[in-house]
Design an enzyme around this catalytic site. Structure first.
Site, mmCIF file in Angstrom:
data_model
loop_
_atom_site.group_PDB
_atom_site.id
_atom_site.type_symbol
_atom_site.label_atom_id
_atom_site.label_comp_id
_atom_site.label_asym_id
_atom_site.label_seq_id
_atom_site.Cartn_x
_atom_site.Cartn_y
_atom_site.Cartn_z
ATOM 1 N N THR A 113 7.947 2.026 8.720
ATOM 2 C CA THR A 113 8.756 2.438 7.410
ATOM 3 C C THR A 113 7.731 2.544 6.159
ATOM 4 O O THR A 113 7.940 3.484 5.351
ATOM 5 C CB THR A 113 9.774 1.444 7.180
ATOM 6 O OG1 THR A 113 10.810 1.470 8.441
ATOM 7 C CG2 THR A 113 10.560 1.725 5.995
ATOM 8 N N TYR A 114 6.923 1.419 5.835
ATOM 9 C CA TYR A 114 6.016 1.342 4.991
ATOM 10 C C TYR A 114 4.938 2.443 5.182
ATOM 11 O O TYR A 114 4.593 3.440 4.195
ATOM 12 C CB TYR A 114 5.528 0.022 4.538
ATOM 13 C CG TYR A 114 6.415 -0.765 4.023
ATOM 14 C CD1 TYR A 114 6.933 -0.433 2.430
ATOM 15 C CD2 TYR A 114 6.790 -1.973 4.423
ATOM 16 C CE1 TYR A 114 7.733 -1.204 1.752
ATOM 17 C CE2 TYR A 114 7.483 -2.872 3.391
ATOM 18 C CZ TYR A 114 8.224 -2.467 2.355
ATOM 19 O OH TYR A 114 8.797 -3.206 1.616
ATOM 20 N N ALA A 115 4.446 2.480 6.266
ATOM 21 C CA ALA A 115 3.313 3.352 6.570
ATOM 22 C C ALA A 115 3.591 4.957 6.316
ATOM 23 O O ALA A 115 2.897 5.756 5.583
ATOM 24 C CB ALA A 115 2.838 3.372 7.959
ATOM 25 N N ARG A 116 4.872 5.296 6.554
ATOM 26 C CA ARG A 116 5.412 6.688 6.442
ATOM 27 C C ARG A 116 5.498 7.113 4.775
ATOM 28 O O ARG A 116 5.839 8.093 4.623
ATOM 29 C CB ARG A 116 6.636 6.916 7.078
ATOM 30 C CG ARG A 116 6.069 6.953 8.681
ATOM 31 C CD ARG A 116 7.453 7.011 9.409
ATOM 32 N NE ARG A 116 7.191 6.687 10.627
ATOM 33 C CZ ARG A 116 7.761 7.073 11.918
ATOM 34 N NH1 ARG A 116 8.557 8.103 11.780
ATOM 35 N NH2 ARG A 116 7.368 6.607 13.050
ATOM 36 N N LEU A 136 -1.250 -11.287 2.671
ATOM 37 C CA LEU A 136 -1.167 -9.818 3.148
ATOM 38 C C LEU A 136 -1.837 -9.228 1.970
ATOM 39 O O LEU A 136 -1.755 -9.277 0.670
ATOM 40 C CB LEU A 136 0.409 -9.396 2.923
ATOM 41 C CG LEU A 136 1.302 -10.283 3.759
ATOM 42 C CD1 LEU A 136 2.669 -9.775 3.506
ATOM 43 C CD2 LEU A 136 0.808 -10.126 5.096
ATOM 44 N N GLU A 137 -2.553 -8.072 2.372
ATOM 45 C CA GLU A 137 -3.475 -7.056 1.383
ATOM 46 C C GLU A 137 -2.433 -5.736 1.633
ATOM 47 O O GLU A 137 -2.371 -5.289 2.605
ATOM 48 C CB GLU A 137 -4.734 -6.725 1.786
ATOM 49 C CG GLU A 137 -5.526 -8.220 1.712
ATOM 50 C CD GLU A 137 -5.623 -9.094 3.024
ATOM 51 O OE1 GLU A 137 -5.164 -8.632 4.227
ATOM 52 O OE2 GLU A 137 -5.709 -10.166 2.863
#
Length: 188
Positions: A113-116, A136-137
């Protein structure tokens, strides 16, 4: 090493408190609203991001130096939503606390969801014997501002079980990020 299933993850979490708080299913709705999922998946665990963020800024003209990290490089934000500026970077911390068994290594990958949306999540492996909240980075690779939702899924942890225990666990080596309780900045 082989990847561990949902059955293995559930058993380790119930018996050994490997992840706390632990959710034994995929959560996709809260209060009747769709959210970015978290909880156990077939061969992993979708982790959540807390509401504690630090975003990189160039206001003070600092140089990012991992050997002499200048905290002026960051702006602290504590909110339910974090907006990462275009082509920028943020640090955050998980809601979950981890206790990694001595014969297990994890790899963490971003959620689709975030990668897209051009948001990339990087997390270094959780080594055998490590415990703590994971830092988290998060990179916004787009030319637009990007939202991150606290309390919702951000990445997936995959667990790999070794055939035998390693000689030196993260705890035995006195790893510098062992038992981190807060958003820990770079240490030497």
């Amino acid at each position: 090493m082989s990847i561990c299933s949902d059955n293995w993850i559930i058993e380790k979490c119930l018996k050994e408190k490997m992840i706390e708080p632990f959710v034994d299913k995929q959560v996709r709705f809260e209060n009747g609203e769709k959210i970015i999922s978290y909880g156990v998946s077939s061969y992993g665990y979708d982790i959540r991001v807390s509401n504690q963020f630090q975003i990189f800024t160039n206001v003070y003209g600092s140089i990012v130096d991992p050997k002499q990290f200048d905290t002026k490089s960051l702006v602290k934000i504590e909110d339910d939503v974090c907006v990462i500026p275009p082509n920028s970077f943020a640090l955050a911390i998980t809601l979950e606390y981890f206790r990694i068994p001595e014969n297990v290594l994890t790899i963490c990958v971003g959620k689709s969801t975030y990668a897209r949306c051009g948001i990339i999540v990087n997390v270094t492996p959780f080594e055998p014997g490590w415990e703590g909240y994971a830092v988290l980075e998060i990179s916004n690779t787009t030319p637009l501002p990007a939202k991150i939702y606290a309390g919702e899924g951000i990445a997936q942890v995959l667990f790999f079980e070794g055939k035998e225990k390693c000689l030196y666990t993260y705890a035995a080596r006195n790893g510098k990020y062992h038992r981190q309780m807060t958003l820990t900045l770079p240490l030497l």
